[in-house]
Design an enzyme around this catalytic site. Sequence first.
Site, PDB file in Angstrom:
ATOM      1  N   SER A   1       0.840  -1.195   0.000  1.00  0.00           N
ATOM      2  CA  SER A   1       0.000   0.000   0.000  1.00  0.00           C
ATOM      3  C   SER A   1       0.876   1.246   0.000  1.00  0.00           C
ATOM      4  O   SER A   1       0.388   2.352   0.124  1.00  0.00           O
ATOM      5  CB  SER A   1      -0.923   0.007   1.205  1.00  0.00           C
ATOM      6  OG  SER A   1      -0.189   0.255   2.368  1.00  0.00           O
TER       7      SER A   1
ATOM      8  N   LYS B   1      -6.495   4.173   8.568  1.00  0.00           N
ATOM      9  CA  LYS B   1      -5.480   5.077   8.019  1.00  0.00           C
ATOM     10  C   LYS B   1      -5.924   6.538   8.096  1.00  0.00           C
ATOM     11  O   LYS B   1      -5.135   7.413   8.457  1.00  0.00           O
ATOM     12  CB  LYS B   1      -5.168   4.693   6.571  1.00  0.00           C
ATOM     13  CG  LYS B   1      -4.366   3.385   6.482  1.00  0.00           C
ATOM     14  CD  LYS B   1      -4.203   2.946   5.038  1.00  0.00           C
ATOM     15  CE  LYS B   1      -3.308   1.723   4.931  1.00  0.00           C
ATOM     16  NZ  LYS B   1      -3.256   1.209   3.561  1.00  0.00           N
TER      17      LYS B   1
END
Length: 776
Positions: free
Chosen positions: A682, A725
């Site tokens: 990611s 996140k």
Amino acid sequence: MDREKNNSLEKNIPVIPLRGVTVYPHTIMHFDVGREKSINALNTSLLNDEEILLVPQIEPSEENPKFKDLYDYGVVSGIKQTLKLPGGNTRVLVEGESRCKIIEFINKESYIEAKVQIIEEEEIKNPTEEMDVLKRILLKDVHEFVRNNPLITQEMVLPLMEIKDPITLSDTISSYLDLKPEDYYTLLKEEDIEKRLISLHEIFLKEIEYLKIEEEINKKVNFQINKSQREYFLKEQISAIREELGEDEEGSIVDSYIRKIKRLKLDKDSQKHLLKEAKKLETMSMGSPEINVVQSYLDEILSLPWNKASKESYDIKKAREVLDEDHYGLSDVKERVLEYIAVRKLTKGLKGPILCFVGPPGVGKTSIVKSIAKATNREFVSMRLGGVRDEAEIRGHRKTYIGAMPGKIIKLLEKAETKNPVFLLDEIDKLSSDFRGDPASALLEVLDPAQNDSFIDNYIEIPFDLSKVMFITTANSLNTIPDALLDRMEIIRIAGYTEFEKLNIAKRHLIPKQIVEHGLTDKQFSISDGSIRKIILNYTRESGVRNLERIISKAVRKSVVEIVENEKESIKIDGRNLEKYIGREKIIDDDIPKEDMVGVVNGLAWTSVGGEILTIEANIMSGSGKLRLTGMLGDVMKESAQAAVSYIRSNQEALGIKGEFYKDKDIHLHFPEGAVPKDGPSAGISITTALTSALSGKKVDHELAMTGEITLRGRVLPIGGVKEKVLAANRYGMKKVILPYANKKDLEDIPENVKKNIEIKFVETIDEVLELALNK
Ligand code: ADP
């Protein structure tokens, strides 16, 4: 002497040898005749309408007596009645008439005959004084005899008083006695009546003595029987009382084990196995080590909740109340839990998937599971699986192993004292395996509804039913959970809390809880919202509230000391005195850039502790086109870096990068600190941005964070852990977050107040990323 005798009368009479019976003149008696010779003698007499002669046998056991086996005195008797009995015997009723002396026995063909001399005894009308005394003595003897002989009553002997004739009296009295042949003979042959009376008295004394001894023996035996009966009843009572008090019962250890084992009401095979173990104790010597092994084993078995269970409740309303009372927010999680409880209600608590709460530490996973136990009215136990490598920790060691014990599953059920607790398997993602076996496969057995109703612990050896246990698991991430386990579980994610949520959790739950735990009241301790915020922002940076709780507890603890020591009434914590209670602000020494810099990018990672900012630094130096990576590395990260380099090379011009950097420059990528991201690739766009910045010299927006992977052609691919996140970015004060376009659907997970704080940009290509990050 007044006795009249006629010795002259001689007769030949058929003989019946007597054994076991005594017949006297003046008495009537019946007995059975069975021996052939006796029957023949009887028939002969009957045929000739004559008397029969009854002669005692010296040795009663002699079946076929010869002459020498018979005494030489007998009783001539009249036959009053005969009765043929089934089986060939004849019952005969005789009346004794007179004593006789046997002159000789004569062998007839089929019976014995005797030539006798009849002893005629006339009634004595005027007994001598001597005789009267003897009569009285004898009557006393009879009285005494009856007293000691339960078979004769006083009424039976009353007629004796009426008998005047000492001869008749003596014979009648004698007939009450069950005499031995020699005594019988003595009384038969004694022709002198005085001497006969004396002999009878002697015999009486002997008989009375026998009776007394017999009586005494009987008493003793009786006493023993009574005593043992008494003891039996007392013991029964004692054991009932002991049982009532929950104490061990009397009796041998083995008996008590056997009793207790039977009370467990296990299946046949298990019971048999345990009884066999208990019986082993019988053959072992005291103090031998084996005794300990067997006893510990049986004690362990007996302490397990084989049949004990809490009464489960599936009241959804109550469950909702419990969950709301214990937890702030988490509305989706609570709904999922309620659905789960509702399904259990419909399936009557059977089967169903196993819940797995996934999320960073301190987000309330354990505490939700405790609430589920409370809501469903089950006990709660938990086992930490982190670092469990040895299968035996789950399934136990064999008994033969020194210091063997059951595994934790069984141990904790023992602690729960019921067979249907909520059983938390904590950190299921941290389970490891090595040469000591595979704990995951043991765990699979525990969780598999098809086999867990007969779970066998190596130590326990007999199956235990785990099917009533409500297993619930927790994990920080799903990546390391074996697929087979994952298949059995229903995943519920708890991402982490915003600052606002944390503030509320602190005010409504953490602080009141700490106040109570430290024995204070609401009035004695308070802390301002501003201080709580400060703790959240400047003392802790976490997804959950674990550190927040720790620091609050520290503040409360210090306050208690102060209240006690300085006799203060209450403590109020606010911005001015916060440091005094919890220490200096922790300068959270992160590498998060405080200004725009070249080559430094805020990546976002999803780690086991929740969302995190991962600052990536890229450095370019003269060299030969090498790529160096340092810091926290995984293969995925390396691949991401290589993909980034390839992308930049092929789009160099468009990106404004000059020269052949892949030939004459070395690239150094550093990933400072932070936990290893769990969600794989990611960091692609962050690496590409850092490299592009370093190679082009353009600065990166330091208030921007990003996450996303790229293809070699520069397309941005979706990633996981969006909520975590974004919460992390918010926590670190970011103003903008770049997310892959395909993650737009996750926007709804993000709390409104966070969305207000932070600008979220969805991108499809790396060009858009670079545009947002570099072109300021
Ligand atoms: P985890 O198991 O996820 O590591 P815990 O359940 O141990 O976290 O939670 C840590 C502490 O935070 C506990 O005291 C718990 O009660 C509290 N807590 C966490 N989330 C909440 C919440 N939403 N509401 C109230 N208290 C919470």
